[in-house]
Design a protein around this motif. Structure first.
Motif, short mmCIF file in Angstrom:
data_model
loop_
_atom_site.label_atom_id
_atom_site.label_comp_id
_atom_site.label_asym_id
_atom_site.label_seq_id
_atom_site.Cartn_x
_atom_site.Cartn_y
_atom_site.Cartn_z
N GLN A 375 0.84 -1.20 0.00
CA GLN A 375 0.00 0.00 0.00
C GLN A 375 0.87 1.25 0.00
O GLN A 375 0.57 2.23 -0.68
N THR A 376 1.96 1.22 0.75
CA THR A 376 2.83 2.39 0.81
C THR A 376 3.43 2.70 -0.56
O THR A 376 3.40 3.84 -1.03
N GLN A 383 0.76 9.68 -5.69
CA GLN A 383 0.49 10.74 -4.72
C GLN A 383 0.80 12.09 -5.38
O GLN A 383 1.95 12.39 -5.73
N GLY A 384 -0.24 12.90 -5.55
CA GLY A 384 -0.14 14.11 -6.34
C GLY A 384 0.96 15.07 -5.92
O GLY A 384 1.66 15.65 -6.77
N PRO A 395 10.49 6.97 -9.45
CA PRO A 395 10.55 6.00 -8.33
C PRO A 395 10.62 4.56 -8.83
O PRO A 395 9.63 3.82 -8.83
N GLU A 396 11.78 4.15 -9.27
CA GLU A 396 11.98 2.82 -9.83
C GLU A 396 11.65 1.71 -8.84
O GLU A 396 11.03 0.70 -9.18
N ALA A 397 12.09 1.88 -7.59
CA ALA A 397 11.86 0.85 -6.57
C ALA A 397 10.37 0.65 -6.33
O ALA A 397 9.88 -0.48 -6.20
N ALA A 398 9.63 1.77 -6.27
CA ALA A 398 8.19 1.68 -6.05
C ALA A 398 7.50 0.98 -7.22
O ALA A 398 6.61 0.15 -7.03
N LEU A 399 7.93 1.31 -8.43
CA LEU A 399 7.35 0.67 -9.62
C LEU A 399 7.62 -0.83 -9.62
O LEU A 399 6.72 -1.64 -9.90
N LYS A 400 8.84 -1.22 -9.27
CA LYS A 400 9.19 -2.63 -9.26
C LYS A 400 8.35 -3.41 -8.25
O LYS A 400 7.82 -4.48 -8.55
N THR A 401 8.20 -2.85 -7.05
CA THR A 401 7.44 -3.53 -6.00
C THR A 401 5.96 -3.64 -6.39
O THR A 401 5.31 -4.66 -6.16
N LYS A 411 4.88 -3.43 -16.91
CA LYS A 411 5.84 -2.52 -16.28
C LYS A 411 6.32 -1.43 -17.22
O LYS A 411 6.33 -0.24 -16.86
N ALA A 412 6.72 -1.79 -18.43
CA ALA A 412 7.29 -0.80 -19.37
C ALA A 412 6.24 0.25 -19.74
O ALA A 412 6.51 1.46 -19.74
N LYS A 413 5.03 -0.21 -20.05
CA LYS A 413 3.97 0.73 -20.45
C LYS A 413 3.56 1.60 -19.27
O LYS A 413 3.30 2.81 -19.43
N LEU A 414 3.49 1.02 -18.07
CA LEU A 414 3.12 1.79 -16.89
C LEU A 414 4.15 2.88 -16.62
O LEU A 414 3.80 4.02 -16.28
N LYS A 415 5.43 2.56 -16.79
CA LYS A 415 6.48 3.56 -16.55
C LYS A 415 6.36 4.71 -17.54
O LYS A 415 6.48 5.89 -17.17
N THR A 416 6.09 4.41 -18.79
CA THR A 416 5.94 5.45 -19.81
C THR A 416 4.75 6.36 -19.48
O THR A 416 4.85 7.60 -19.55
N GLU A 417 3.64 5.74 -19.11
CA GLU A 417 2.44 6.52 -18.79
C GLU A 417 2.66 7.39 -17.56
O GLU A 417 2.28 8.57 -17.53
N LEU A 418 3.28 6.82 -16.52
CA LEU A 418 3.51 7.59 -15.29
C LEU A 418 4.46 8.76 -15.53
O LEU A 418 4.30 9.83 -14.94
N SER A 419 5.42 8.58 -16.42
CA SER A 419 6.34 9.68 -16.74
C SER A 419 5.57 10.86 -17.33
O SER A 419 5.84 12.03 -17.00
#
Length: 532
Positions: A375-376, A383-384, A395-401, A411-419
């Motif tokens: 959850q963290t 978190q806005g 936040p690579e560690a958060a994405l991995k977890t 993972k790859a698509k989520l990272k692109t979208e979050l960026s």
């Protein structure tokens, strides 16, 4: 026309007339039955007992249901004529009541299961309690996002248990989940929330472990409202002076509750009753602290009046004198003022934790630390107020977890979208996962940010508290009372559904028609309810 029309209806005038008469009779019977359904819904929605002491026509105490039917009959000539002349089907018997309740429960459950089927993810809340008959009842609540993108927490049913051990509870839950999530949909269950009892939270043999072995994505959530309550209990019991303060505070209400004469003085001088302290309430000692603080001078005057009046026995005078000295003590006054300033913040947090539409992003702003790393980490990603920081250092560690916890995410698509999300000012203005998800929906961005929307739905669907289960227990105690303790489990579930989900039932299109259709096809009936 061949094969599309009834030949007899086309050629036989007598048959046509009989069909018209049959359908007119069906119209009348359905109208009557719909009015009876409305009476059952009213009783169930307001948790009223349907049956009275004596339900005969000449009875003076026929019960709320019969009273409502008679009231509607006085306003509806068709129903009034039916009740006077019916010989085949009157519709007011206890058998018909039970059959209608079964049909209403089935229609509502079907509607909920249809919503769950269309939802992307599902979470469950469960808790057990003992009813008035000392039977163990397990409540099951479903949490999901409905087709209108609103967070819903739906009561599903009370499940009777022979005992409350982990195997029994887990088997009961998985049996129900097997019907809600058929084969191939196990991955849709993404969270299970319980109150933190050892039976539920056990890492090896607990309910959450047994459920997770079958539903691998169903991460365990320890209810945050229960955690806050435990923290308050520990903070007020492990410090000796604070423990003594709350023990003394609990004596105020106990002192007045033991005598109507003492209560009369309290009403006369203070004009306000003192609430007792309870370690099981959501707001803990808040009401007692605030009441004593706000009425301190009058309560002190009340104790002095009892001590000096000469109208009370020596024990009462001695106890009143002890309370006077206590309220004049500096240590007591210090703690009273301190907790009067602290408790409003605790109450605010409790009220926020019991909302249905809270999510882990929102809680991140209320609680400093999470006990669950999943959850963290997930909350940190969306978190806005951290978007600007993440745009500089992702936040690579958060994405991995997060991806490890929910393998369904790319993972790859989520990272692109979050960026992209982190670099856009409009997204930064959103507070909480619910608002952010609504922003994506309002701007038709679901197809563009598919993985981000999926992550948001996971966060929103994941329950942070089991307050809804506690609310269901309150309803259980109002429905199954000392005078109604022999009702069957099916009737209990039906009445609980009518009460807890009355808003949903009122919004289901053609609810009465659906119930009538199910009622008519349940078995062969002498009364006519189906059209030709």
């Amino acid at each position: 026309m061949l094969g599309k029309a009834n030949i007899a209806a086309q050629l036989d005038q007598g048959y046509k007339i009989s069909v018209i008469k049959h359908n007119e009779e069906v119209d009348k019977n359905r109208h009557v039955l719909s009015k009876i359904i409305d009476c059952v819904k009213f009783c169930g929605g307001f948790e009223l007992a349907l049956r009275g002491h004596d339900e005969t026509d000449t009875s003076n105490n026929p019960g709320v249901f019969r009273g409502l039917v008679n009231l509607l009959a006085s306003l509806d000539s068709v129903l009034e004529e039916h009740l006077k002349t019916a010989s085949v089907f009157k519709g007011t018997s206890k058998t018909v009541q039970n059959e209608l309740l079964d049909c209403m429960l089935a229609v509502t459950k079907d509607y909920i299961m249809e919503e769950v089927k269309n939802a992307s993810y599902l979470a469950i809340q469960a808790d057990e309690t003992t009813d008035i008959s000392t039977h163990c009842q397990l409540v099951l609540v479903l949490r999901y996002i409905d087709p209108h993108n609103n967070v819903q927490e739906r009561f599903f049913e009370f499940i009777p248990l022979q005992n409350a051990n982990a195997d029994t509870v887990a088997n009961a839950l998985m049996e129900r989940l097997g019907t809600i999530l058929p084969d191939g949909q196990q991955g849709k269950l993404i969270a299970q929330a319980y109150d933190g009892a050892a039976v539920m939270r056990g890492a090896k043999g607990g309910v959450q472990r047994k459920v997770k072995d079958v539903y691998s994505n169903a991460h365990y959530i320890h209810c945050y409202a229960h955690q806050l309550n435990l923290i308050m209990q520990q903070a007020t019991s492990h410090i000796t002076k604070i423990s003594a303060f709350f023990s003394d505070l609990g004596g105020f209400a106990a002192f007045f509750s033991r005598s109507f004469k003492r209560t009369a003085i309290l009403d006369q001088v203070v004009a306000h009753r003192l609430p007792g302290t309870s370690t099981t309430r959501w707001n803990f000692h808040s009401c007692a602290v605030n009441t004593v603080y706000e009425h301190k001078e009058n309560i002190l005057k009340c104790f002095k009046t009892i001590r000096d009046s000469g109208d009370f026995d020596p024990i009462t005078v001695r106890e009143a004198g002890g309370f006077v000295r206590m309220m004049e003590d500096e240590v007591f006054c210090f703690f009273l003022t301190l907790f009067h300033n602290i408790m409003p913040h605790v109450d605010m947090l409790f009220s926020q934790l019991q909302k249905r539409d809270i999510d882990s992003v929102y809680i991140k702003g209320l609680i400093k630390r999470f006990t669950s790393s999943i959850q963290t980490i997930s909350a940190t990603l969306l978190q806005g107020d951290l978007f600007e920081q993440h745009s500089q250092t992702f936040p690579e560690a958060a994405l991995k977890t997060t991806v490890e916890a929910y393998p369904l995410l790319d993972k790859a698509k989520l990272k692109t979208e979050l960026s992209l999300v982190y670099d856009t000012d409009q997204f930064r203005a959103c507070s909480g996962a619910v608002n952010l998800l609504q922003f994506f929906v309002d701007n038709n961005l679901q197809e563009t940010f598919t993985e981000t929307v999926s992550l948001l739905k996971v966060l929103v669907t994941t329950p942070m508290a089991t307050a809804e289960a506690e609310r269901c227990f309150s309803t259980l105690k109002r429905i199954k009372t000392f005078l109604r303790n022999s009702m069957t489990q099916d009737r209990l579930n039906a009445l609980a559904m009518l009460s807890i989900e009355k808003k949903l039932i009122s919004s289901i299109p053609d609810f009465n028609t659906r119930v009538i259709e199910r009622f008519a096809t349940q078995k062969e009936r002498r009364a006519k309810f189906l059209y030709k």
